[in-house]
Design a protein around this motif. Structure first.
Motif, PDB file in Angstrom:
ATOM      1  N   LYS A 298       0.660  -1.335  -0.158  1.00 27.15           N
ATOM      2  CA  LYS A 298      -0.100   0.001   0.046  1.00 27.15           C
ATOM      3  C   LYS A 298       0.852   1.201  -0.077  1.00 27.15           C
ATOM      4  CE  LYS A 298      -3.833   2.169   2.399  1.00 27.15           C
ATOM      5  NZ  LYS A 298      -4.645   2.029   3.577  1.00 27.15           N
ATOM      6  N   GLU A 299       1.787   1.200   0.874  1.00 25.01           N
ATOM      7  CA  GLU A 299       2.886   2.335   1.086  1.00 25.01           C
ATOM      8  C   GLU A 299       3.442   2.615  -0.490  1.00 25.01           C
ATOM      9  OE1 GLU A 299       4.183   2.532   5.530  1.00 25.01           O
ATOM     10  OE2 GLU A 299       5.142   1.046   4.034  1.00 25.01           O
ATOM     11  N   CYS A 300       3.757   1.506  -1.155  1.00 21.06           N
ATOM     12  CA  CYS A 300       4.492   1.552  -2.471  1.00 21.06           C
ATOM     13  C   CYS A 300       3.459   2.053  -3.467  1.00 21.06           C
ATOM     14  CB  CYS A 300       4.879   0.290  -2.861  1.00 21.06           C
ATOM     15  SG  CYS A 300       5.712   0.301  -4.619  1.00 21.06           S
ATOM     16  N   ALA A 301       2.484   1.891  -3.326  1.00 15.45           N
ATOM     17  CA  ALA A 301       1.412   2.422  -4.456  1.00 15.45           C
ATOM     18  C   ALA A 301       1.131   3.761  -4.139  1.00 15.45           C
ATOM     19  CB  ALA A 301      -0.091   1.476  -4.352  1.00 15.45           C
ATOM     20  N   GLU A 302       1.176   4.181  -2.929  1.00 12.30           N
ATOM     21  CA  GLU A 302       0.867   5.516  -2.500  1.00 12.30           C
ATOM     22  C   GLU A 302       2.097   6.313  -2.990  1.00 12.30           C
ATOM     23  OE1 GLU A 302       1.147   7.939   1.506  1.00 12.30           O
ATOM     24  OE2 GLU A 302      -0.643   6.401   1.387  1.00 12.30           O
ATOM     25  N   TYR A 303       3.368   5.770  -2.902  1.00 13.85           N
ATOM     26  CA  TYR A 303       4.558   6.403  -3.079  1.00 13.85           C
ATOM     27  C   TYR A 303       4.692   6.596  -4.556  1.00 13.85           C
ATOM     28  CZ  TYR A 303       9.548   7.501  -3.521  1.00 13.85           C
ATOM     29  OH  TYR A 303      10.748   8.112  -3.756  1.00 13.85           O
ATOM     30  N   LEU A 304       4.200   5.865  -5.230  1.00  8.81           N
ATOM     31  CA  LEU A 304       4.282   5.794  -6.852  1.00  8.81           C
ATOM     32  C   LEU A 304       3.194   6.402  -7.642  1.00  8.81           C
ATOM     33  CD1 LEU A 304       5.774   2.199  -7.701  1.00  8.81           C
ATOM     34  CD2 LEU A 304       7.046   4.301  -7.432  1.00  8.81           C
ATOM     35  N   GLY A 305       1.988   6.920  -6.550  1.00 16.15           N
ATOM     36  CA  GLY A 305       1.110   7.619  -7.191  1.00 16.15           C
ATOM     37  C   GLY A 305       0.050   6.679  -7.971  1.00 16.15           C
ATOM     38  N   LEU A 306       0.081   5.428  -7.740  1.00 14.65           N
ATOM     39  CA  LEU A 306      -0.742   4.412  -8.342  1.00 14.65           C
ATOM     40  C   LEU A 306      -1.996   3.975  -7.358  1.00 14.65           C
ATOM     41  CD1 LEU A 306       2.011   2.186  -9.704  1.00 14.65           C
ATOM     42  CD2 LEU A 306       0.663   4.003 -10.962  1.00 14.65           C
ATOM     43  N   ASP A 307      -3.060   3.401  -8.187  1.00 15.04           N
ATOM     44  CA  ASP A 307      -4.052   2.921  -7.540  1.00 15.04           C
ATOM     45  C   ASP A 307      -4.036   1.816  -6.808  1.00 15.04           C
ATOM     46  OD1 ASP A 307      -6.994   2.838  -6.655  1.00 15.04           O
ATOM     47  OD2 ASP A 307      -7.218   1.090  -8.465  1.00 15.04           O
ATOM     48  N   PHE A 308      -4.287   1.456  -5.489  1.00 16.21           N
ATOM     49  CA  PHE A 308      -3.656   0.391  -4.667  1.00 16.21           C
ATOM     50  C   PHE A 308      -4.302  -1.095  -5.233  1.00 16.21           C
ATOM     51  CE2 PHE A 308      -5.016  -2.742  -1.344  1.00 16.21           C
ATOM     52  CZ  PHE A 308      -3.583  -3.350  -0.870  1.00 16.21           C
ATOM     53  N   ASP A 309      -5.467  -0.905  -5.786  1.00 12.03           N
ATOM     54  CA  ASP A 309      -6.205  -2.069  -6.267  1.00 12.03           C
ATOM     55  C   ASP A 309      -5.711  -2.560  -7.634  1.00 12.03           C
ATOM     56  OD1 ASP A 309      -8.142  -2.181  -4.176  1.00 12.03           O
ATOM     57  OD2 ASP A 309      -9.518  -0.741  -5.436  1.00 12.03           O
ATOM     58  N   GLU A 310      -5.201  -1.584  -8.365  1.00 13.67           N
ATOM     59  CA  GLU A 310      -4.689  -1.985  -9.659  1.00 13.67           C
ATOM     60  C   GLU A 310      -3.226  -2.800  -9.450  1.00 13.67           C
ATOM     61  OE1 GLU A 310      -4.132   1.665 -12.001  1.00 13.67           O
ATOM     62  OE2 GLU A 310      -6.359   1.489 -12.490  1.00 13.67           O
ATOM     63  N   VAL A 311      -2.575  -2.216  -8.448  1.00 13.68           N
ATOM     64  CA  VAL A 311      -1.122  -2.616  -8.152  1.00 13.68           C
ATOM     65  C   VAL A 311      -1.375  -4.152  -7.425  1.00 13.68           C
ATOM     66  CG1 VAL A 311       0.737  -2.427  -6.470  1.00 13.68           C
ATOM     67  CG2 VAL A 311      -0.071  -0.558  -7.695  1.00 13.68           C
ATOM     68  N   GLU A 312      -2.427  -4.376  -6.873  1.00  7.87           N
ATOM     69  CA  GLU A 312      -2.679  -5.632  -6.050  1.00  7.87           C
ATOM     70  C   GLU A 312      -2.967  -6.592  -7.013  1.00  7.87           C
ATOM     71  OE1 GLU A 312      -4.933  -6.662  -2.152  1.00  7.87           O
ATOM     72  OE2 GLU A 312      -6.180  -5.757  -3.178  1.00  7.87           O
ATOM     73  N   GLU A 313      -3.864  -6.133  -8.151  1.00  6.03           N
ATOM     74  CA  GLU A 313      -4.168  -6.941  -9.307  1.00  6.03           C
ATOM     75  C   GLU A 313      -3.104  -7.541 -10.117  1.00  6.03           C
ATOM     76  OE1 GLU A 313      -6.851  -5.970 -13.593  1.00  6.03           O
ATOM     77  OE2 GLU A 313      -7.365  -5.456 -11.597  1.00  6.03           O
ATOM     78  N   VAL A 314      -2.168  -6.676 -10.256  1.00  4.51           N
ATOM     79  CA  VAL A 314      -0.976  -7.134 -10.895  1.00  4.51           C
ATOM     80  C   VAL A 314      -0.104  -7.833 -10.332  1.00  4.51           C
ATOM     81  CG1 VAL A 314       1.201  -6.243 -11.970  1.00  4.51           C
ATOM     82  CG2 VAL A 314      -0.813  -4.929 -12.311  1.00  4.51           C
ATOM     83  N   LEU A 315      -0.055  -7.851  -8.874  1.00  5.09           N
ATOM     84  CA  LEU A 315       0.793  -8.617  -8.102  1.00  5.09           C
ATOM     85  C   LEU A 315       0.291 -10.011  -7.650  1.00  5.09           C
ATOM     86  CD1 LEU A 315       2.373  -6.072  -5.767  1.00  5.09           C
ATOM     87  CD2 LEU A 315       3.244  -6.939  -7.667  1.00  5.09           C
ATOM     88  N   PHE A 316      -1.258 -10.175  -7.501  1.00  2.00           N
ATOM     89  CA  PHE A 316      -1.948 -11.217  -7.181  1.00  2.00           C
ATOM     90  C   PHE A 316      -2.760 -11.754  -8.119  1.00  2.00           C
ATOM     91  CE2 PHE A 316      -0.829  -8.778  -3.591  1.00  2.00           C
ATOM     92  CZ  PHE A 316      -0.094  -9.467  -2.830  1.00  2.00           C
TER      93      PHE A 316
END
Length: 62
Positions: A44-62
């Motif tokens: 979550k901190e990574c997504a926030e730092y990069l300015g990305l949507d947490f749900d999209e990041v989570e979708e890509v990783l899992f």
């Protein structure tokens, strides 16, 4: 079961960058969030730092 801790490989997947770049980026995130060397950065901190949507990041990783 989902993880909350960010690993170098995760940053590589999210950004499409090299392992070396990803390690440096995690180090910058730790400095930004005032974390000690033994503490982890969350996804979550990574997504926030990069300015990305947490749900999209989570979708890509899992």
């Amino acid at each position: 079961m989902k993880r909350i801790v960010l690993h170098t490989k995760d940053v590589m997947i999210i950004t499409g960058k090299s392992e070396r770049y990803s390690r440096k980026l995690i180090k910058k995130m730790k400095e930004h969030y005032l974390k000690k060397s033994h503490q982890y950065v969350s996804i979550k901190e990574c997504a926030e730092y990069l300015g990305l949507d947490f749900d999209e990041v989570e979708e890509v990783l899992f």
